[in-house]
Motif scaffolding. Structure first.
Motif, mmCIF file in Angstrom:
data_model
loop_
_atom_site.group_PDB
_atom_site.id
_atom_site.type_symbol
_atom_site.label_atom_id
_atom_site.label_comp_id
_atom_site.label_asym_id
_atom_site.label_seq_id
_atom_site.Cartn_x
_atom_site.Cartn_y
_atom_site.Cartn_z
ATOM 1 N N ALA A 97 0.806 -1.224 0.000
ATOM 2 C CA ALA A 97 0.000 0.000 0.000
ATOM 3 C C ALA A 97 0.841 1.278 0.000
ATOM 4 O O ALA A 97 0.337 2.342 -0.339
ATOM 5 N N HIS A 98 2.112 1.197 0.400
ATOM 6 C CA HIS A 98 3.005 2.368 0.389
ATOM 7 C C HIS A 98 2.429 3.537 1.196
ATOM 8 O O HIS A 98 2.582 4.695 0.823
ATOM 9 N N LEU A 99 1.775 3.222 2.297
ATOM 10 C CA LEU A 99 1.117 4.255 3.094
ATOM 11 C C LEU A 99 2.027 4.903 4.121
ATOM 12 O O LEU A 99 1.672 5.934 4.698
ATOM 13 N N ALA A 100 3.195 4.334 4.354
ATOM 14 C CA ALA A 100 4.076 4.854 5.400
ATOM 15 C C ALA A 100 4.443 6.313 5.158
ATOM 16 O O ALA A 100 4.538 7.098 6.096
ATOM 17 N N GLY A 101 4.635 6.707 3.911
ATOM 18 C CA GLY A 101 5.019 8.080 3.620
ATOM 19 C C GLY A 101 3.895 8.931 3.063
ATOM 20 O O GLY A 101 4.093 10.103 2.767
ATOM 21 N N ALA A 102 2.707 8.348 2.908
ATOM 22 C CA ALA A 102 1.585 9.079 2.311
ATOM 23 C C ALA A 102 0.843 9.873 3.370
ATOM 24 O O ALA A 102 0.833 9.522 4.545
ATOM 25 N N SER A 103 0.185 10.960 2.930
ATOM 26 C CA SER A 103 -0.570 11.781 3.872
ATOM 27 C C SER A 103 -2.069 11.521 3.796
ATOM 28 O O SER A 103 -2.830 12.056 4.605
ATOM 29 N N TYR A 142 -4.549 17.497 -10.197
ATOM 30 C CA TYR A 142 -4.314 18.437 -9.099
ATOM 31 C C TYR A 142 -2.871 18.409 -8.586
ATOM 32 O O TYR A 142 -2.577 18.981 -7.544
ATOM 33 N N GLY A 143 -1.990 17.733 -9.320
ATOM 34 C CA GLY A 143 -0.584 17.706 -8.936
ATOM 35 C C GLY A 143 -0.265 16.730 -7.828
ATOM 36 O O GLY A 143 0.829 16.768 -7.259
ATOM 37 N N LEU A 144 -1.199 15.839 -7.538
ATOM 38 C CA LEU A 144 -0.969 14.810 -6.525
ATOM 39 C C LEU A 144 -0.415 13.555 -7.171
ATOM 40 O O LEU A 144 -0.540 13.344 -8.375
ATOM 41 N N GLY A 145 0.183 12.720 -6.340
ATOM 42 C CA GLY A 145 0.568 11.394 -6.771
ATOM 43 C C GLY A 145 -0.363 10.391 -6.126
ATOM 44 O O GLY A 145 -0.878 10.622 -5.025
ATOM 45 N N ALA A 146 -0.606 9.284 -6.807
ATOM 46 C CA ALA A 146 -1.492 8.263 -6.258
ATOM 47 C C ALA A 146 -1.143 6.912 -6.863
ATOM 48 O O ALA A 146 -0.537 6.836 -7.934
ATOM 49 N N VAL A 147 -1.548 5.856 -6.171
ATOM 50 C CA VAL A 147 -1.344 4.510 -6.701
ATOM 51 C C VAL A 147 -2.507 3.631 -6.256
ATOM 52 O O VAL A 147 -2.978 3.715 -5.132
ATOM 53 N N TRP A 148 -2.980 2.821 -7.192
ATOM 54 C CA TRP A 148 -4.079 1.875 -6.961
ATOM 55 C C TRP A 148 -3.475 0.617 -6.345
ATOM 56 O O TRP A 148 -2.671 -0.068 -6.965
ATOM 57 N N CYS A 149 -3.876 0.293 -5.131
ATOM 58 C CA CYS A 149 -3.379 -0.892 -4.425
ATOM 59 C C CYS A 149 -4.548 -1.852 -4.221
ATOM 60 O O CYS A 149 -5.452 -1.594 -3.422
ATOM 61 N N ILE A 177 -6.445 3.535 -2.468
ATOM 62 C CA ILE A 177 -5.733 4.507 -3.301
ATOM 63 C C ILE A 177 -4.856 5.338 -2.368
ATOM 64 O O ILE A 177 -5.360 6.106 -1.543
ATOM 65 N N THR A 178 -3.566 5.145 -2.462
ATOM 66 C CA THR A 178 -2.617 5.899 -1.659
ATOM 67 C C THR A 178 -2.382 7.254 -2.329
ATOM 68 O O THR A 178 -2.152 7.324 -3.542
ATOM 69 N N ILE A 179 -2.451 8.335 -1.550
ATOM 70 C CA ILE A 179 -2.443 9.687 -2.116
ATOM 71 C C ILE A 179 -1.477 10.595 -1.352
ATOM 72 O O ILE A 179 -1.396 10.531 -0.121
ATOM 73 N N GLY A 180 -0.770 11.428 -2.076
ATOM 74 C CA GLY A 180 0.099 12.432 -1.462
ATOM 75 C C GLY A 180 0.744 13.275 -2.540
ATOM 76 O O GLY A 180 0.475 13.103 -3.734
ATOM 77 N N TYR A 181 1.588 14.184 -2.115
ATOM 78 C CA TYR A 181 2.340 14.987 -3.080
ATOM 79 C C TYR A 181 3.622 14.239 -3.431
ATOM 80 O O TYR A 181 4.338 13.773 -2.535
ATOM 81 N N PRO A 182 3.903 14.074 -4.725
ATOM 82 C CA PRO A 182 5.038 13.240 -5.131
ATOM 83 C C PRO A 182 6.377 13.747 -4.606
ATOM 84 O O PRO A 182 6.613 14.953 -4.541
ATOM 85 N N ALA A 183 7.232 12.817 -4.258
ATOM 86 C CA ALA A 183 8.619 13.129 -3.912
ATOM 87 C C ALA A 183 9.486 12.665 -5.078
ATOM 88 O O ALA A 183 9.688 11.471 -5.274
ATOM 89 N N GLY A 184 9.951 13.605 -5.891
ATOM 90 C CA GLY A 184 10.765 13.249 -7.045
ATOM 91 C C GLY A 184 9.933 13.128 -8.315
ATOM 92 O O GLY A 184 8.720 13.310 -8.311
#
Length: 202
Positions: A97-103, A142-149, A177-184
């Motif tokens: 899910a990659h949620l550790a760094g997501a907001s 909207y300039g967010l990053g997301a991934v379907w898990c 759906i993990t959502i946040g502002y992309p890093a990189g």
């Protein structure tokens, strides 16, 4: 400009014709923006610490609810999450899910009380998948990053997500759906493959 973005612009330009120049320019700009958004969306798994505002999440959910749905049943339900403790608990029950760094996260669910009957009940999966794609495209716009898990149909993931979110029995989690502002930077994949296309018949 990436190759995919260039293709998107070309598609937009070739689809714009007419005599009212101002109206056509607006139409062309809108067309290009939509196509470019589709072509450049990518899965994002690393995020900055910047929080996603509730108003932004609400817009993503509005986009999700604008999806096509069989017989207009709208068999979707959502759990929007921004609390760190719940995000971490979800991360513990979903290995990818990659949620550790997501907001933030949105869990897209099917509501079995709102489905068609019999075998047609399973159209909730398609409806909620269409809703998910709308959310992903809106997030990218909207300039967010997301991934379907994916959650459904993995019984262990369904059970874990159900337990963390205290979902009732009629609610089935389709995905997180993990959502946040992309890093990189995240480069989209060019998935165009004409060999997978058949016209008229196979």
């Amino acid at each position: 400009m990436t190759n995919l973005a260039a293709v998107a612009v070309m598609v937009g330009i070739t689809s714009c014709t007419g005599t009212d120049q101002a109206a056509e320019n607006n139409k062309c700009n809108a067309t290009e923006a939509v196509i470019e958004n589709i072509m450049t969306r990518t899965s994002v798994r690393r995020f900055s610490e910047k929080a996603v505002a509730k108003d932004t999440l609400d817009l993503l959910l509005r986009a999700g609810m604008a999806a096509p749905t069989a017989v207009n049943k709208q068999p979707w339900a959502y759990v929007a999450i921004t609390e760190r403790q719940i995000l971490d608990s979800l991360d513990a029950v979903h290995p990818h899910a990659h949620l550790a760094g997501a907001s933030a996260a949105i869990v897209v669910c099917g509501d079995l009380n709102r489905t068609l009957e019999g075998r047609s009940q399973e159209y909730w999966i398609q409806d909620c998948s269409a809703s998910t794609e709308n959310i992903l495209l809106a997030a990218h716009a909207y300039g967010l990053g997301a991934v379907w898990c994916g959650v459904y149909p993995d019984d262990e993931r369904i059970s874990g997500v159900r337990r963390v979110l205290q979902l009732p029995e009629n609610i089935i989690p389709l995905n997180v759906i993990t959502i946040g502002y992309p890093a990189g930077e995240n480069q989209p994949k060019d998935k165009w493959d004409p060999e997978k296309i058949h016209y008229q018949k196979w």
